[in-house]
Design a protein around this motif. Structure first.
Motif, PDB file in Angstrom:
ATOM      1  N   SER A  75       0.828  -1.216   0.000  1.00 41.03           N
ATOM      2  CA  SER A  75       0.000   0.000   0.000  1.00 41.03           C
ATOM      3  C   SER A  75       0.858   1.260   0.000  1.00 41.03           C
ATOM      4  O   SER A  75       0.490   2.277  -0.589  1.00 41.03           O
ATOM      5  N   ARG A  76       2.004   1.186   0.665  1.00 45.29           N
ATOM      6  CA  ARG A  76       2.889   2.348   0.701  1.00 45.29           C
ATOM      7  C   ARG A  76       3.437   2.688  -0.679  1.00 45.29           C
ATOM      8  O   ARG A  76       3.623   3.870  -1.008  1.00 45.29           O
ATOM      9  N   SER A  77       3.696   1.673  -1.489  1.00 42.53           N
ATOM     10  CA  SER A  77       4.173   1.938  -2.850  1.00 42.53           C
ATOM     11  C   SER A  77       3.025   2.175  -3.823  1.00 42.53           C
ATOM     12  O   SER A  77       3.185   2.883  -4.830  1.00 42.53           O
ATOM     13  N   PHE A  78       1.859   1.610  -3.510  1.00 41.49           N
ATOM     14  CA  PHE A  78       0.714   1.743  -4.418  1.00 41.49           C
ATOM     15  C   PHE A  78       0.085   3.135  -4.363  1.00 41.49           C
ATOM     16  O   PHE A  78      -0.242   3.718  -5.406  1.00 41.49           O
ATOM     17  N   ALA A  79      -0.070   3.684  -3.168  1.00 44.00           N
ATOM     18  CA  ALA A  79      -0.804   4.944  -3.004  1.00 44.00           C
ATOM     19  C   ALA A  79      -0.217   6.092  -3.825  1.00 44.00           C
ATOM     20  O   ALA A  79      -0.946   6.743  -4.587  1.00 44.00           O
ATOM     21  N   ALA A  98      -2.699  -0.957  -9.718  1.00 49.11           N
ATOM     22  CA  ALA A  98      -3.426  -1.684  -8.671  1.00 49.11           C
ATOM     23  C   ALA A  98      -3.286  -3.192  -8.843  1.00 49.11           C
ATOM     24  O   ALA A  98      -3.154  -3.931  -7.857  1.00 49.11           O
ATOM     25  N   GLU A  99      -3.298  -3.661 -10.074  1.00 50.19           N
ATOM     26  CA  GLU A  99      -3.184  -5.100 -10.318  1.00 50.19           C
ATOM     27  C   GLU A  99      -1.799  -5.633  -9.990  1.00 50.19           C
ATOM     28  O   GLU A  99      -1.632  -6.830  -9.746  1.00 50.19           O
ATOM     29  N   ARG A 100      -0.798  -4.750  -9.995  1.00 53.15           N
ATOM     30  CA  ARG A 100       0.555  -5.176  -9.618  1.00 53.15           C
ATOM     31  C   ARG A 100       0.735  -5.257  -8.100  1.00 53.15           C
ATOM     32  O   ARG A 100       1.755  -5.751  -7.621  1.00 53.15           O
ATOM     33  N   LEU A 106      -5.721  -1.492  -0.085  1.00 55.22           N
ATOM     34  CA  LEU A 106      -6.154  -0.304  -0.819  1.00 55.22           C
ATOM     35  C   LEU A 106      -6.275  -0.597  -2.309  1.00 55.22           C
ATOM     36  O   LEU A 106      -7.210  -0.127  -2.964  1.00 55.22           O
ATOM     37  N   ALA A 107      -5.341  -1.383  -2.837  1.00 51.82           N
ATOM     38  CA  ALA A 107      -5.374  -1.694  -4.272  1.00 51.82           C
ATOM     39  C   ALA A 107      -6.629  -2.482  -4.636  1.00 51.82           C
ATOM     40  O   ALA A 107      -7.231  -2.250  -5.690  1.00 51.82           O
ATOM     41  N   LYS A 108      -7.041  -3.397  -3.759  1.00 53.95           N
ATOM     42  CA  LYS A 108      -8.237  -4.190  -4.048  1.00 53.95           C
ATOM     43  C   LYS A 108      -9.476  -3.306  -4.132  1.00 53.95           C
ATOM     44  O   LYS A 108     -10.319  -3.468  -5.028  1.00 53.95           O
ATOM     45  N   ALA A 228      -7.470  -0.019  11.608  1.00 52.08           N
ATOM     46  CA  ALA A 228      -6.660   0.987  10.904  1.00 52.08           C
ATOM     47  C   ALA A 228      -6.787   0.800   9.389  1.00 52.08           C
ATOM     48  O   ALA A 228      -6.899   1.779   8.640  1.00 52.08           O
ATOM     49  N   PHE A 229      -6.783  -0.455   8.933  1.00 51.84           N
ATOM     50  CA  PHE A 229      -6.955  -0.716   7.503  1.00 51.84           C
ATOM     51  C   PHE A 229      -8.337  -0.277   7.017  1.00 51.84           C
ATOM     52  O   PHE A 229      -8.482   0.221   5.893  1.00 51.84           O
TER      53      PHE A 229
END
Length: 250
Positions: A75-79, A98-100, A106-108, A228-229
């Motif tokens: 999530s830290r790299s995706f956001a 998101a698919e990666r 968060l990506a889901k 938190a999530f």
């Protein structure tokens, strides 16, 4: 003053009790192998059940720890990556990002909202308001699914944490009953007669607490992580809906 005198009396009798135990039972020691061999079959079953519960809870702890760490790191790299793609209006690129990161919670959620928005956007004659509502429903459905995935196994941890002491207590009751049975059937008196039953009772109690305490602690820790999530998913969903509103007004 009374408490001090009472404590003094107790400590004065400690050497006498210790000497009595040594006289009755010989050398005082801790031999778990011989102790388990001396246990009755009910106490052994209790210990086996507690070992199974402990193994299952350890498995859940490891699984959830790995899953939560992967979700946090991805999530830290995706956001920032998906935020940059959306600022440039590249929805397809955001979906690929998101698919990666499929282990990211968060990506889901974001993937479901983006794909629903894109599907309605590509359909001719769609009303912008209906497109946004459909995307919101997709986000809510995915949030519920991801929440259930994150909580997987935590209910079992809570059950183990609440029931393990009672399983151990059952073994304790059986051990005490065996101790009284030995007293009734034996002609001699002394702590050596009931030492086996008492040790059996204390061991099952100790096992029950040893299983329950880590389960309760990790359940509370993981529950805090899930909450938190959930907050992060709610914020991402809200920001994504705002983005859809802005896109529909262009």
């Amino acid at each position: 003053m009374f408490a001090a005198n009472f404590a003094g009396e107790i400590f004065n009798h400690v050497p006498r009790v210790a000497a009595w135990i040594v006289q009755e039972g010989g050398t005082v020691g801790w031999d778990p192998v011989s102790l388990i061999k001396q246990m009755g079959w009910i106490a052994r079953i209790v210990v086996i059940i507690l070992f199974i519960m402990s193994g299952w809870s350890i498995g859940v702890m490891i699984d959830r720890w790995m899953a939560f760490n992967a979700a946090r790191n991805q999530s830290r790299s995706f956001a920032p990556a998906v935020a940059g793609a959306l600022r440039e209006g590249k929805i397809d690129e955001a979906i690929k990002v998101a698919e990666r990161n499929k282990k990211s919670h968060l990506a889901k959620v974001v993937t479901a909202g983006l794909m629903e928005f894109k599907a309605h956007q590509d359909s001719p004659g769609e009303i912008p308001g209906e497109t946004i509502e459909a995307s919101k429903r997709a986000l809510e459905r995915t949030e519920a699914i991801v929440h259930a995935e994150l909580k997987r196994g935590l209910g079992g941890l809570a059950t183990i944490g609440s029931t393990a002491p009672f399983v151990g207590l059952f073994g304790t009751v059986v051990g005490i009953l065996n101790a009284f049975k030995m007293i009734a059937s034996s002609k001699s008196q002394g702590i050596a007669v009931v030492a086996g039953g008492i040790s059996e009772a204390l061991v099952t109690t100790a096992f029950g607490l040893l299983v329950a305490i880590p389960a309760v602690m990790t359940f509370n820790y993981f529950t805090g992580k899930v909450e938190a999530f959930d907050v992060e998913m709610d914020n991402s969903s809200s920001e994504l809906v705002d983005y859809f509103i802005k896109q529909s007004h262009r």
